[in-house]
Design a protein around this motif. Structure first.
Motif, mmCIF file in Angstrom:
data_model
loop_
_atom_site.group_PDB
_atom_site.id
_atom_site.type_symbol
_atom_site.label_atom_id
_atom_site.label_comp_id
_atom_site.label_asym_id
_atom_site.label_seq_id
_atom_site.Cartn_x
_atom_site.Cartn_y
_atom_site.Cartn_z
ATOM 1 N N VAL A 129 -0.514 -10.192 8.746
ATOM 2 C CA VAL A 129 -1.102 -9.448 7.630
ATOM 3 C C VAL A 129 -2.260 -10.231 7.016
ATOM 4 C CG1 VAL A 129 -0.700 -8.579 5.284
ATOM 5 C CG2 VAL A 129 0.971 -8.132 7.086
ATOM 6 N N ALA A 130 -2.049 -11.527 6.781
ATOM 7 C CA ALA A 130 -3.099 -12.354 6.180
ATOM 8 C C ALA A 130 -4.323 -12.432 7.091
ATOM 9 C CB ALA A 130 -2.552 -13.758 5.900
ATOM 10 N N LEU A 131 -4.084 -12.663 8.380
ATOM 11 C CA LEU A 131 -5.199 -12.760 9.322
ATOM 12 C C LEU A 131 -5.949 -11.437 9.408
ATOM 13 C CD1 LEU A 131 -6.680 -14.462 11.419
ATOM 14 C CD2 LEU A 131 -5.021 -13.718 13.130
ATOM 15 N N GLY A 132 -5.191 -10.332 9.474
ATOM 16 C CA GLY A 132 -5.839 -9.021 9.520
ATOM 17 C C GLY A 132 -6.621 -8.711 8.263
ATOM 18 N N GLY A 133 -6.075 -9.098 7.101
ATOM 19 C CA GLY A 133 -6.773 -8.869 5.844
ATOM 20 C C GLY A 133 -8.084 -9.640 5.760
ATOM 21 N N PHE A 134 -8.035 -10.920 6.138
ATOM 22 C CA PHE A 134 -9.264 -11.735 6.113
ATOM 23 C C PHE A 134 -10.282 -11.219 7.129
ATOM 24 C CE2 PHE A 134 -6.619 -15.139 4.085
ATOM 25 C CZ PHE A 134 -7.410 -15.294 2.949
ATOM 26 N N LEU A 136 -10.634 -8.087 8.200
ATOM 27 C CA LEU A 136 -11.234 -6.860 7.674
ATOM 28 C C LEU A 136 -12.216 -7.161 6.543
ATOM 29 C CD1 LEU A 136 -8.160 -4.435 7.622
ATOM 30 C CD2 LEU A 136 -10.151 -4.305 9.121
ATOM 31 N N LEU A 137 -11.894 -8.168 5.714
ATOM 32 C CA LEU A 137 -12.795 -8.554 4.632
ATOM 33 C C LEU A 137 -14.115 -9.070 5.187
ATOM 34 C CD1 LEU A 137 -13.197 -8.977 1.588
ATOM 35 C CD2 LEU A 137 -12.204 -11.255 1.860
ATOM 36 N N LEU A 143 -13.070 -2.329 0.054
ATOM 37 C CA LEU A 143 -12.259 -1.128 -0.116
ATOM 38 C C LEU A 143 -11.251 -0.985 1.023
ATOM 39 C CD1 LEU A 143 -11.542 1.578 -1.440
ATOM 40 C CD2 LEU A 143 -13.455 2.614 -0.169
ATOM 41 N N THR A 144 -11.692 -1.192 2.252
ATOM 42 C CA THR A 144 -10.800 -1.088 3.412
ATOM 43 C C THR A 144 -9.707 -2.142 3.347
ATOM 44 O OG1 THR A 144 -12.624 -0.215 4.748
ATOM 45 C CG2 THR A 144 -10.705 -1.056 5.932
ATOM 46 N N ALA A 187 -13.889 2.158 6.616
ATOM 47 C CA ALA A 187 -14.541 1.081 7.362
ATOM 48 C C ALA A 187 -15.925 1.520 7.826
ATOM 49 C CB ALA A 187 -13.683 0.672 8.557
ATOM 50 N N ALA A 188 -16.048 2.799 8.186
ATOM 51 C CA ALA A 188 -17.325 3.323 8.666
ATOM 52 C C ALA A 188 -18.262 3.712 7.519
ATOM 53 C CB ALA A 188 -17.090 4.545 9.565
#
Length: 327
Positions: A129-134, A136-137, A143-144, A187-188
């Motif tokens: 979760v942390a890796l995915g969040g960073f 995406l950031l 917002l995403t 994201a788009a």
């Protein structure tokens, strides 16, 4: 009598395998078992479905922007959402390890069966979760990231514990379950817009006949685990059938929202109506569980609805993507 000293004295090579050397090599099949456990821990099939819906949202958001979705941003979004979704699944299995162990269909899950420890599951889940969040950031927008983390929180901290308390957990769980296309859209596009909300609504409503079919199929399992699904709380099946039917009816106008929002033309509207009626027809057929003469017959009606629900969604999204109009 040992032959090793004799062989050594004769100058012959001796193969000596220490316990340390043995520990460096996994037992036969151990790697395959680990891969299978990780697939189960991260709920590979569920994550794959999330990615399909995220792709649809990104594709349609890109079309709305007048650009192609086949770009680096698509891959970056899918990687981030996959990590977040996989991490949420691992955390869910960690929290549900005791109830999973009581259910036939989930007793062999890696944490429930003890092949992966609770600590390992939590570390893998939180790490993903942390890796995915960073990720995406770094690659999408704030917002995403916020929506993705809110989805994880709702799924893990609200839906998962409430399953043992109230049947409303199914309704609340449908919110994170519908997040995929909205994440792709933001994201788009970088903002929440009505077309993105329409995609969210399609996924939200679709889940209920799908969930009711699963709940009926595994109602004994859910009962053993103390999970408050409708067929467990009201075993006559009437409320289960009513809920499935209500949402199957709502599914038709909701699936037409992209047409009214000018995301796609009349071809999509016709396809969505036909598919919606087909989905509704099998949901009506599901109502026969109330008069089924045997458990086998009852399960057949539920399994048929489940299969149709799994076919319906990809067909609807594919039709929408093919019929989408570029702005």
């Amino acid at each position: 009598m040992s032959t090793a000293p004799t062989a050594a004295k004769a100058g012959m090579p001796v193969a000596v395998t220490s316990e340390h050397e043995l520990s460096l090599h996994p037992a036969p099949g151990a790697t395959a078992t680990l891969i299978g456990d990780l697939r189960e821990l991260f709920k590979f099939k569920v994550t794959a479905m999330v990615l399909v819906t995220t792709w649809a949202g990104f594709y349609l958001g890109s079309m709305n922007s007048g650009i192609s979705s086949f770009q680096r941003g698509l891959l970056e979004t899918l990687v981030g959402v996959a990590l977040v979704s996989a991490g949420a699944s691992a955390l869910n299995e960690a929290l549900e390890r005791k109830s999973d162990a009581k259910m036939i269909r989930t007793a062999n899950r890696p944490i429930a069966s003890g092949r992966i420890s609770l600590t390992q599951g939590l570390i893998l889940g939180l790490g993903a979760v942390a890796l995915g969040g960073f990720w995406l950031l770094y690659t999408t927008n704030l917002l995403t990231v916020g929506l993705a983390l809110m989805t994880v929180f709702t799924y893990v901290a609200i839906y998962t514990p409430l399953k043992r308390v109230t049947t409303l957990a199914t309704f609340l769980g449908a919110f994170p379950g519908a997040a995929g296309p909205l994440l792709g859209w933001t994201a788009a596009r970088g903002q929440i817009e009505w077309p993105g909300v329409a995609l969210f609504a399609i996924l939200f409503v679709w889940q209920f006949p799908h969930f009711m079919a699963i709940a009926w199929l595994y109602r004994q399992d859910y009962g053993r685990a103390g999970i408050k699904m409708l067929p467990v709380v009201q075993p006559d099946g009437l409320s289960t059938v009513i809920e499935a039917l209500v949402y199957a009816v709502i599914m038709i106008p909701v699936s037409l929202a992209p047409y009214w929002l000018h995301m796609a033309g009349i071809t999509y509207a016709i396809l969505a109506t036909i598919l919606g009626l087909f989905y509704l027809g099998y949901t009506i057929r599901f109502g026969r569980i109330l008069r089924a003469t045997s458990e086998t017959q009852s399960r057949m009606f539920a399994r048929d609805l489940l299969k149709v629900s799994v076919i319906y969604l990809p067909l609807l999204l594919t039709g929408l993507m093919l019929a989408a109009t570029m702005k």
